[in-house]
Design a protein around this motif. Structure first.
Motif, PDB file in Angstrom:
ATOM      1  N   THR A  40      55.177  16.576 -10.318  1.00 22.84           N
ATOM      2  CA  THR A  40      56.022  17.451  -9.531  1.00 22.84           C
ATOM      3  C   THR A  40      55.143  18.499  -8.851  1.00 22.84           C
ATOM      4  O   THR A  40      54.258  19.068  -9.487  1.00 22.84           O
ATOM      5  CB  THR A  40      57.046  18.167 -10.441  1.00 22.84           C
ATOM      6  OG1 THR A  40      57.797  17.183 -11.131  1.00 22.84           O
ATOM      7  CG2 THR A  40      57.958  19.071  -9.656  1.00 22.84           C
ATOM      8  N   PRO A  41      55.378  18.762  -7.557  1.00 23.00           N
ATOM      9  CA  PRO A  41      54.565  19.777  -6.882  1.00 23.00           C
ATOM     10  C   PRO A  41      54.763  21.151  -7.519  1.00 23.00           C
ATOM     11  O   PRO A  41      55.881  21.528  -7.875  1.00 23.00           O
ATOM     12  CB  PRO A  41      55.096  19.784  -5.445  1.00 23.00           C
ATOM     13  CG  PRO A  41      55.993  18.609  -5.315  1.00 23.00           C
ATOM     14  CD  PRO A  41      56.365  18.161  -6.687  1.00 23.00           C
ATOM     15  N   ALA A  42      53.670  21.882  -7.659  1.00 25.43           N
ATOM     16  CA  ALA A  42      53.745  23.259  -8.155  1.00 25.43           C
ATOM     17  C   ALA A  42      54.110  24.178  -7.000  1.00 25.43           C
ATOM     18  O   ALA A  42      53.695  23.972  -5.867  1.00 25.43           O
ATOM     19  CB  ALA A  42      52.400  23.670  -8.750  1.00 25.43           C
ATOM     20  N   ARG A  43      54.886  25.213  -7.313  1.00 27.02           N
ATOM     21  CA  ARG A  43      55.218  26.265  -6.345  1.00 27.02           C
ATOM     22  C   ARG A  43      54.231  27.395  -6.594  1.00 27.02           C
ATOM     23  O   ARG A  43      54.290  28.051  -7.627  1.00 27.02           O
ATOM     24  CB  ARG A  43      56.658  26.715  -6.542  1.00 27.02           C
ATOM     25  CG  ARG A  43      57.661  25.626  -6.195  1.00 27.02           C
ATOM     26  CD  ARG A  43      59.114  25.972  -6.521  1.00 27.02           C
ATOM     27  NE  ARG A  43      59.440  27.383  -6.601  1.00 27.02           N
ATOM     28  CZ  ARG A  43      59.663  28.197  -5.558  1.00 27.02           C
ATOM     29  NH1 ARG A  43      59.614  27.731  -4.338  1.00 27.02           N
ATOM     30  NH2 ARG A  43      59.955  29.468  -5.743  1.00 27.02           N
ATOM     31  N   VAL A  44      53.318  27.594  -5.656  1.00 22.10           N
ATOM     32  CA  VAL A  44      52.193  28.510  -5.838  1.00 22.10           C
ATOM     33  C   VAL A  44      52.353  29.733  -4.944  1.00 22.10           C
ATOM     34  O   VAL A  44      52.643  29.612  -3.753  1.00 22.10           O
ATOM     35  CB  VAL A  44      50.858  27.809  -5.514  1.00 22.10           C
ATOM     36  CG1 VAL A  44      49.680  28.747  -5.738  1.00 22.10           C
ATOM     37  CG2 VAL A  44      50.710  26.532  -6.344  1.00 22.10           C
ATOM     38  N   MET A  45      52.139  30.904  -5.521  1.00 20.47           N
ATOM     39  CA  MET A  45      52.113  32.139  -4.742  1.00 20.47           C
ATOM     40  C   MET A  45      50.653  32.521  -4.543  1.00 20.47           C
ATOM     41  O   MET A  45      49.882  32.608  -5.507  1.00 20.47           O
ATOM     42  CB  MET A  45      52.849  33.267  -5.450  1.00 20.47           C
ATOM     43  CG  MET A  45      52.875  34.545  -4.622  1.00 20.47           C
ATOM     44  SD  MET A  45      53.954  35.835  -5.277  1.00 20.47           S
ATOM     45  CE  MET A  45      52.929  36.510  -6.569  1.00 20.47           C
ATOM     46  N   ILE A  46      50.283  32.746  -3.289  1.00 26.79           N
ATOM     47  CA  ILE A  46      48.929  33.161  -2.928  1.00 26.79           C
ATOM     48  C   ILE A  46      48.950  34.671  -2.687  1.00 26.79           C
ATOM     49  O   ILE A  46      49.749  35.159  -1.879  1.00 26.79           O
ATOM     50  CB  ILE A  46      48.450  32.435  -1.665  1.00 26.79           C
ATOM     51  CG1 ILE A  46      48.442  30.913  -1.890  1.00 26.79           C
ATOM     52  CG2 ILE A  46      47.076  32.945  -1.236  1.00 26.79           C
ATOM     53  CD1 ILE A  46      48.282  30.110  -0.606  1.00 26.79           C
ATOM     54  N   VAL A  47      48.093  35.390  -3.392  1.00 27.09           N
ATOM     55  CA  VAL A  47      47.967  36.835  -3.193  1.00 27.09           C
ATOM     56  C   VAL A  47      46.548  37.070  -2.696  1.00 27.09           C
ATOM     57  O   VAL A  47      45.586  37.034  -3.461  1.00 27.09           O
ATOM     58  CB  VAL A  47      48.256  37.623  -4.482  1.00 27.09           C
ATOM     59  CG1 VAL A  47      48.237  39.125  -4.191  1.00 27.09           C
ATOM     60  CG2 VAL A  47      49.584  37.203  -5.098  1.00 27.09           C
ATOM     61  N   GLU A  48      46.426  37.275  -1.389  1.00 22.59           N
ATOM     62  CA  GLU A  48      45.128  37.348  -0.715  1.00 22.59           C
ATOM     63  C   GLU A  48      45.270  38.213   0.515  1.00 22.59           C
ATOM     64  O   GLU A  48      46.149  37.975   1.343  1.00 22.59           O
ATOM     65  CB  GLU A  48      44.691  35.925  -0.333  1.00 22.59           C
ATOM     66  CG  GLU A  48      43.524  35.834   0.600  1.00 22.59           C
ATOM     67  CD  GLU A  48      42.240  36.408   0.037  1.00 22.59           C
ATOM     68  OE1 GLU A  48      41.711  37.347   0.656  1.00 22.59           O
ATOM     69  OE2 GLU A  48      41.772  35.919  -1.007  1.00 22.59           O
ATOM     70  N   ASP A  49      44.417  39.233   0.659  1.00 18.46           N
ATOM     71  CA  ASP A  49      44.527  40.142   1.799  1.00 18.46           C
ATOM     72  C   ASP A  49      43.803  39.645   3.045  1.00 18.46           C
ATOM     73  O   ASP A  49      43.986  40.208   4.121  1.00 18.46           O
ATOM     74  CB  ASP A  49      44.057  41.555   1.421  1.00 18.46           C
ATOM     75  CG  ASP A  49      42.599  41.613   1.033  1.00 18.46           C
ATOM     76  OD1 ASP A  49      42.043  40.580   0.593  1.00 18.46           O
ATOM     77  OD2 ASP A  49      42.000  42.698   1.146  1.00 18.46           O
ATOM     78  N   ARG A  63      48.322  21.255 -14.836  1.00 21.00           N
ATOM     79  CA  ARG A  63      49.430  20.314 -15.016  1.00 21.00           C
ATOM     80  C   ARG A  63      50.015  20.411 -16.426  1.00 21.00           C
ATOM     81  O   ARG A  63      51.213  20.269 -16.617  1.00 21.00           O
ATOM     82  CB  ARG A  63      48.958  18.898 -14.744  1.00 21.00           C
ATOM     83  CG  ARG A  63      50.057  17.867 -14.804  1.00 21.00           C
ATOM     84  CD  ARG A  63      49.571  16.489 -14.547  1.00 21.00           C
ATOM     85  NE  ARG A  63      48.876  16.417 -13.281  1.00 21.00           N
ATOM     86  CZ  ARG A  63      48.169  15.380 -12.881  1.00 21.00           C
ATOM     87  NH1 ARG A  63      48.061  14.322 -13.657  1.00 21.00           N
ATOM     88  NH2 ARG A  63      47.561  15.369 -11.724  1.00 21.00           N
ATOM     89  N   LYS A  64      49.165  20.696 -17.417  1.00 23.80           N
ATOM     90  CA  LYS A  64      49.610  20.773 -18.809  1.00 23.80           C
ATOM     91  C   LYS A  64      50.501  21.985 -19.080  1.00 23.80           C
ATOM     92  O   LYS A  64      51.286  21.961 -20.019  1.00 23.80           O
ATOM     93  CB  LYS A  64      48.405  20.800 -19.723  1.00 23.80           C
ATOM     94  CG  LYS A  64      47.597  19.527 -19.665  1.00 23.80           C
ATOM     95  CD  LYS A  64      46.351  19.629 -20.506  1.00 23.80           C
ATOM     96  CE  LYS A  64      45.537  18.360 -20.327  1.00 23.80           C
ATOM     97  NZ  LYS A  64      44.217  18.489 -20.915  1.00 23.80           N
ATOM     98  N   VAL A  65      50.383  23.036 -18.279  1.00 24.90           N
ATOM     99  CA  VAL A  65      51.169  24.248 -18.536  1.00 24.90           C
ATOM    100  C   VAL A  65      52.255  24.498 -17.497  1.00 24.90           C
ATOM    101  O   VAL A  65      53.109  25.356 -17.707  1.00 24.90           O
ATOM    102  CB  VAL A  65      50.260  25.497 -18.641  1.00 24.90           C
ATOM    103  CG1 VAL A  65      49.305  25.372 -19.811  1.00 24.90           C
ATOM    104  CG2 VAL A  65      49.526  25.765 -17.363  1.00 24.90           C
ATOM    105  N   LEU A  66      52.229  23.752 -16.402  1.00 27.92           N
ATOM    106  CA  LEU A  66      53.251  23.935 -15.362  1.00 27.92           C
ATOM    107  C   LEU A  66      54.492  23.118 -15.695  1.00 27.92           C
ATOM    108  O   LEU A  66      54.409  22.095 -16.365  1.00 27.92           O
ATOM    109  CB  LEU A  66      52.707  23.509 -13.991  1.00 27.92           C
ATOM    110  CG  LEU A  66      51.580  24.367 -13.430  1.00 27.92           C
ATOM    111  CD1 LEU A  66      51.081  23.772 -12.125  1.00 27.92           C
ATOM    112  CD2 LEU A  66      52.012  25.793 -13.228  1.00 27.92           C
ATOM    113  N   PRO A  67      55.659  23.550 -15.185  1.00 27.89           N
ATOM    114  CA  PRO A  67      56.875  22.788 -15.420  1.00 27.89           C
ATOM    115  C   PRO A  67      56.765  21.382 -14.833  1.00 27.89           C
ATOM    116  O   PRO A  67      56.117  21.176 -13.820  1.00 27.89           O
ATOM    117  CB  PRO A  67      57.965  23.569 -14.680  1.00 27.89           C
ATOM    118  CG  PRO A  67      57.362  24.852 -14.298  1.00 27.89           C
ATOM    119  CD  PRO A  67      55.875  24.731 -14.383  1.00 27.89           C
ATOM    120  N   SER A  68      57.393  20.423 -15.492  1.00 26.96           N
ATOM    121  CA  SER A  68      57.362  19.028 -15.015  1.00 26.96           C
ATOM    122  C   SER A  68      58.330  18.815 -13.884  1.00 26.96           C
ATOM    123  O   SER A  68      59.341  19.405 -13.799  1.00 26.96           O
ATOM    124  CB  SER A  68      57.712  18.071 -16.120  1.00 26.96           C
ATOM    125  OG  SER A  68      56.907  18.297 -17.235  1.00 26.96           O
TER     126      SER A  68
END
Length: 125
Positions: free
Chosen positions: A2-11, A120-125
């Motif tokens: 399943t694709p991860a939903r990633v938040m990027i915090v970068e200025d 992958r081991k810690v992200l939701p499936s």
């Protein structure tokens, strides 16, 4: 996977766009991309990402370590620091937030792919 939903915090806008493009090529989604700690906290509550890629130097009053500390106080979402600042003192401050990883810049697609596989081991499936 399943694709991860990633938040990027970068200025740095160019870096944020490049990271977002890499994530998309790897099959993941960019839930939000922000440049300051305050915006990160707001976006985190709004978009509920699976993972946060966090720069340490950010626009505004909060740096990435303070922002990660605030996120981790209320959530177990993994935070990965992606930063050019890798001196011992910075690493020690970052370690106090229990990050999943600390990756030096510049981040490349191969390294990001390997990181996402480990997550992958810690992200939701």
């Amino acid at each position: 996977m399943t694709p991860a939903r990633v938040m990027i915090v970068e200025d740095e806008a160019i870096t944020a766009m490049a990271t977002g493009a890499m994530l998309k090529r790897l099959g993941h989604q960019v839930a939000a991309s922000v440049g300051s700690g305050a915006a990160a906290l707001e976006a985190f509550r709004r978009y509920n990402p699976d993972l946060v890629l966090m720069d340490i130097r950010l626009d505004g009053d909060m740096d990435g370590i303070e922002t990660a500390r605030a996120i981790r106080a209320d959530s177990d979402v993994p935070v990965v620091f992606v930063s050019a600042y890798v001196d011992a003192q910075t690493r020690q401050r970052a370690a106090e937030t229990s990050p999943f990883a600390f990756v030096p810049k510049p981040l490349d697609e191969y390294e990001l792919g390997a990181l996402m596989c480990r997550l992958r081991k810690v992200l939701p499936s």
